[in-house]
Design a protein around this motif. Structure first.
Motif, PDB file in Angstrom:
ATOM      1  N   ILE A 258       0.849  -1.203   0.000  1.00  0.00           N
ATOM      2  CA  ILE A 258       0.000   0.000   0.000  1.00  0.00           C
ATOM      3  C   ILE A 258       0.883   1.251   0.000  1.00  0.00           C
ATOM      4  N   ALA A 259       1.945   1.224   0.824  1.00  0.00           N
ATOM      5  CA  ALA A 259       2.850   2.376   0.895  1.00  0.00           C
ATOM      6  C   ALA A 259       3.575   2.600  -0.427  1.00  0.00           C
ATOM      7  N   ARG A 260       3.801   1.538  -1.186  1.00  0.00           N
ATOM      8  CA  ARG A 260       4.466   1.651  -2.480  1.00  0.00           C
ATOM      9  C   ARG A 260       3.622   2.378  -3.518  1.00  0.00           C
ATOM     10  N   GLN A 261       2.306   2.449  -3.289  1.00  0.00           N
ATOM     11  CA  GLN A 261       1.380   3.120  -4.223  1.00  0.00           C
ATOM     12  C   GLN A 261       1.595   2.617  -5.662  1.00  0.00           C
ATOM     13  N   LEU A 262       1.456   1.323  -5.816  1.00  0.00           N
ATOM     14  CA  LEU A 262       1.645   0.687  -7.116  1.00  0.00           C
ATOM     15  C   LEU A 262       0.623   1.215  -8.120  1.00  0.00           C
ATOM     16  N   ASP A 263       1.103   1.548  -9.294  1.00  0.00           N
ATOM     17  CA  ASP A 263       0.260   2.185 -10.304  1.00  0.00           C
ATOM     18  C   ASP A 263      -0.085   1.187 -11.410  1.00  0.00           C
ATOM     19  N   PHE A 264      -1.323   0.701 -11.383  1.00  0.00           N
ATOM     20  CA  PHE A 264      -1.805  -0.188 -12.434  1.00  0.00           C
ATOM     21  C   PHE A 264      -2.556   0.588 -13.515  1.00  0.00           C
ATOM     22  N   ASP A 265      -3.153   1.700 -13.129  1.00  0.00           N
ATOM     23  CA  ASP A 265      -4.005   2.456 -14.054  1.00  0.00           C
ATOM     24  C   ASP A 265      -3.244   3.003 -15.252  1.00  0.00           C
ATOM     25  N   LYS A 266      -1.943   3.226 -15.106  1.00  0.00           N
ATOM     26  CA  LYS A 266      -1.167   3.839 -16.191  1.00  0.00           C
ATOM     27  C   LYS A 266      -1.179   3.001 -17.457  1.00  0.00           C
ATOM     28  N   TYR A 267      -1.486   1.698 -17.334  1.00  0.00           N
ATOM     29  CA  TYR A 267      -1.438   0.829 -18.508  1.00  0.00           C
ATOM     30  C   TYR A 267      -2.736   0.829 -19.301  1.00  0.00           C
ATOM     31  N   LYS A 268      -3.758   1.477 -18.784  1.00  0.00           N
ATOM     32  CA  LYS A 268      -5.007   1.549 -19.533  1.00  0.00           C
ATOM     33  C   LYS A 268      -4.808   2.239 -20.873  1.00  0.00           C
ATOM     34  N   SER A 269      -3.980   3.263 -20.906  1.00  0.00           N
ATOM     35  CA  SER A 269      -3.751   4.011 -22.136  1.00  0.00           C
ATOM     36  C   SER A 269      -2.831   3.269 -23.096  1.00  0.00           C
ATOM     37  N   ASP A 270      -2.207   2.197 -22.614  1.00  0.00           N
ATOM     38  CA  ASP A 270      -1.297   1.431 -23.456  1.00  0.00           C
ATOM     39  C   ASP A 270      -1.970   0.210 -24.070  1.00  0.00           C
ATOM     40  N   TYR A 271      -3.285   0.172 -23.999  1.00  0.00           N
ATOM     41  CA  TYR A 271      -4.072  -0.909 -24.600  1.00  0.00           C
ATOM     42  C   TYR A 271      -3.764  -2.258 -23.969  1.00  0.00           C
ATOM     43  N   ILE A 272      -3.391  -2.225 -22.714  1.00  0.00           N
ATOM     44  CA  ILE A 272      -3.191  -3.460 -21.969  1.00  0.00           C
ATOM     45  C   ILE A 272      -4.385  -3.631 -21.031  1.00  0.00           C
ATOM     46  N   HIS A 273      -5.040  -4.781 -21.116  1.00  0.00           N
ATOM     47  CA  HIS A 273      -6.182  -5.071 -20.257  1.00  0.00           C
ATOM     48  C   HIS A 273      -5.727  -6.043 -19.179  1.00  0.00           C
ATOM     49  N   LEU A 274      -5.764  -5.593 -17.935  1.00  0.00           N
ATOM     50  CA  LEU A 274      -5.309  -6.413 -16.816  1.00  0.00           C
ATOM     51  C   LEU A 274      -6.512  -7.071 -16.140  1.00  0.00           C
ATOM     52  N   PHE A 275      -6.436  -8.391 -15.993  1.00  0.00           N
ATOM     53  CA  PHE A 275      -7.492  -9.142 -15.322  1.00  0.00           C
ATOM     54  C   PHE A 275      -6.894  -9.806 -14.081  1.00  0.00           C
ATOM     55  N   PRO A 276      -7.715 -10.184 -13.116  1.00  0.00           N
ATOM     56  CA  PRO A 276      -9.177 -10.186 -13.111  1.00  0.00           C
ATOM     57  C   PRO A 276      -9.822  -8.885 -12.654  1.00  0.00           C
ATOM     58  N   PHE A 277      -9.030  -7.944 -12.123  1.00  0.00           N
ATOM     59  CA  PHE A 277      -9.623  -6.730 -11.549  1.00  0.00           C
ATOM     60  C   PHE A 277      -9.644  -5.624 -12.593  1.00  0.00           C
ATOM     61  N   THR A 278     -10.729  -5.518 -13.292  1.00  0.00           N
ATOM     62  CA  THR A 278     -10.811  -4.558 -14.389  1.00  0.00           C
ATOM     63  C   THR A 278     -11.213  -3.167 -13.915  1.00  0.00           C
ATOM     64  N   LYS A 279     -11.810  -3.055 -12.758  1.00  0.00           N
ATOM     65  CA  LYS A 279     -12.260  -1.751 -12.264  1.00  0.00           C
ATOM     66  C   LYS A 279     -11.462  -1.275 -11.060  1.00  0.00           C
ATOM     67  N   ASN A 280     -11.149  -2.189 -10.168  1.00  0.00           N
ATOM     68  CA  ASN A 280     -10.438  -1.815  -8.947  1.00  0.00           C
ATOM     69  C   ASN A 280      -9.138  -2.609  -8.858  1.00  0.00           C
ATOM     70  N   TYR A 281      -8.098  -2.071  -9.483  1.00  0.00           N
ATOM     71  CA  TYR A 281      -6.826  -2.780  -9.508  1.00  0.00           C
ATOM     72  C   TYR A 281      -6.192  -2.870  -8.128  1.00  0.00           C
ATOM     73  N   LYS A 282      -6.686  -2.094  -7.173  1.00  0.00           N
ATOM     74  CA  LYS A 282      -6.125  -2.151  -5.828  1.00  0.00           C
ATOM     75  C   LYS A 282      -6.353  -3.523  -5.191  1.00  0.00           C
ATOM     76  N   LYS A 283      -7.319  -4.266  -5.718  1.00  0.00           N
ATOM     77  CA  LYS A 283      -7.531  -5.628  -5.208  1.00  0.00           C
ATOM     78  C   LYS A 283      -6.330  -6.514  -5.510  1.00  0.00           C
ATOM     79  N   ASN A 284      -5.581  -6.157  -6.553  1.00  0.00           N
ATOM     80  CA  ASN A 284      -4.354  -6.901  -6.837  1.00  0.00           C
ATOM     81  C   ASN A 284      -3.449  -6.931  -5.615  1.00  0.00           C
ATOM     82  N   ILE A 285      -3.386  -5.815  -4.909  1.00  0.00           N
ATOM     83  CA  ILE A 285      -2.451  -5.674  -3.804  1.00  0.00           C
ATOM     84  C   ILE A 285      -2.721  -6.703  -2.723  1.00  0.00           C
ATOM     85  N   SER A 286      -3.993  -6.902  -2.374  1.00  0.00           N
ATOM     86  CA  SER A 286      -4.316  -7.858  -1.318  1.00  0.00           C
ATOM     87  C   SER A 286      -3.990  -9.283  -1.747  1.00  0.00           C
ATOM     88  N   VAL A 287      -4.212  -9.602  -3.028  1.00  0.00           N
ATOM     89  CA  VAL A 287      -3.886 -10.939  -3.524  1.00  0.00           C
ATOM     90  C   VAL A 287      -2.371 -11.135  -3.548  1.00  0.00           C
TER      91      VAL A 287
END
Length: 459
Positions: A258-287
């Motif tokens: 959480i402190a690292r503030q990992l940025d997943f949203d930046k890849y939306k503009s690069d035409y990369i679709h990240l699954f399974p969390f398509t709306k709330n990438y912060k769920k990646n962090i807990s997994v």
């Protein structure tokens, strides 16, 4: 935090990857901001050296001299001259000790070590280097002549450091003591680690000088036993050197991410679709945190794996051709952890393999981690079945077994691992991108494996 002026050698104890170096660096900045002269020495970088006295002398003199050259000079000129005079005396006394050690080493035939010490000693003391090949009798005379002077020099070194620290306070308006950070001691050769502690004890443990020595103390104890024998009382031995021991608490991996503030949203503009969390990438962090903690990945390892994770995404973004790319983040992370732990499944697993994991997927959170990983791999691997689930209460039946995406071989409407409604929406989105005719490059397991194998070579 308050730093006392008296002599202290403090042991900062923490397991590998617990964040000792990061803690020291932040403390270094904090103390420098508060006006303390600070010195940082990574002794592992000098592990190739033959004598830590030369290393510590060189680093201490170089970094403290910075105070004289770069800091604003206040006070009377005569006081500044006095500080310079004391500093030069300190250099001279250190030089005497270094050259004394060099003479002894040459006597025993260690010419490479002697050369190193004599060179540093010549620099700090301003005296000529020893002859390359002096006669043994001459060496004995040198040692006899300088022994008393060297012992006296050690006493004077402590006095000079104490006096110098007070001059730094009065002239440059800095706080005392001088704080010296010793990092990575437990990664050094056992004999070298012990010698570093001996140097601190005999030369620099004095008023006006505080040491913070970062170690995995249990590992350091093993190093001591490697030198003195398995029955040696290493804990008692270390008490000679450390006045206090501070245990660095175990850091929550989730809090760290959480402190690292990992940025997943930046890849939306690069035409990369990240699954399974398509709306709330912060769920990646807990997994991710659950995967790391379940498999006891230390923070240094977490950092290395995260670097490879984002290096992989950066590489895909920079080399994308025409179509979009769909990447399963959980699958990618599991594969990277398997790579980090050198697990054979990473190599053996293929798109049509039966699923098996050596990873520990038990965790202390509410996440159904094992089921989550199993389902995500079914989304990127093939399965043969007679019934294909299409979504929206539709399915197709075949008379013979047909290859299909693993997730289509089960009724995915019954899966509830991502909070209800999100599950169905996620699976429908996955299916639309995996279907024939889609303009998206939907990654299967072997596509993920290729980028995992490449990740260690991406700059």
């Amino acid at each position: 935090m308050t730093v006392t002026t008296g002599s202290r050698v403090i042991n900062l104890d923490g397991v590998y990857g617990s964040g000792k170096t990061e803690f020291i660096r932040r403390l270094y900045i904090e103390l420098a901001t508060r006006g303390h002269p600070v010195v940082y020495i990574d002794v592992w970088e000098s592990d190739f050296s033959t004598n830590p006295l030369a290393v510590i002398c060189s680093e201490l003199l170089q970094q403290i001299e910075y105070v004289f050259k770069e800091k604003t000079q206040n006070g009377k000129i005569v006081e500044r001259r006095k500080a310079t005079e004391v500093f030069d005396k300190l250099k001279s006394k250190l030089g005497i000790c270094l050259q004394y050690a060099a003479a002894g080493l040459q006597l025993y035939g260690d010419t490479s070590s002697a050369s190193e010490l004599a060179t540093v000693g010549g620099i700090v003391a301003g005296t000529p280097e020893l002859s390359a090949k002096p006669k043994p009798r001459e060496l004995v005379e040198i040692i006899q002549k300088n022994h008393i002077e060297a012992v006296q020099a050690i006493k004077e070194i402590k006095g000079h450091i104490t006096f110098l620290s007070h001059l730094i306070k009065s002239i440059y308006e800095l706080n005392i003591p001088i704080v010296i950070f010793i990092d990575e001691l437990d990664r050094c050769r056992p004999s070298y680690a012990i010698e570093v502690l001996e140097v601190i004890k005999h030369f620099f443990e004095t008023e006006g000088c505080t040491f913070l020595v970062a170690t995995n103390t249990e590992v350091l104890e093993h190093s001591i036993k490697a030198v003195y024998g398995s029955e040696f009382n290493a804990k008692f031995y270390l008490r000679r050197f450390f006045d206090r021991k501070v245990k660095l608490p175990q850091v929550s991996v989730l809090d760290y991410l959480i402190a690292r503030q990992l940025d997943f949203d930046k890849y939306k503009s690069d035409y990369i679709h990240l699954f399974p969390f398509t709306k709330n990438y912060k769920k990646n962090i807990s997994v991710f945190a659950a995967l790391f903690e379940s498999n006891r990945i230390e923070l240094r390892g977490v950092e290395q794996i995260l670097n490879r994770f984002f290096a992989s995404l950066e590489y895909v973004a920079s080399t994308r051709m025409s179509s979009d790319v769909a990447i399963n983040t959980i699958v990618l992370m599991v594969g990277l952890i398997e790579q980090h732990l050198e697990m054979s499944e990473l190599v053996r697993r293929q798109n049509s393999s039966d699923l098996s994991f050596s990873l520990n997927l038990d965790n202390n959170t509410n996440l159904p981690l094992a089921q989550m990983v199993d389902v995500m791999f079914k989304c990127v691997m093939q399965k043969s079945a007679k019934k294909e689930y299409l979504g929206h209460n539709q399915f197709r039946e075949y008379s013979t077994f047909q290859p299909m995406l693993g997730i289509k071989s089960i009724d995915f409407r019954t899966i509830d691992i991502f909070n209800g409604q999100d599950d169905a929406e996620m699976f429908r989105s996955l299916l639309s991108k995996s279907n024939e005719g889609s303009d998206c490059n939907y990654w299967m397991w072997e596509d993920h494996k290729k980028i995992i194998e490449l990740s260690g070579h991406i700059q």
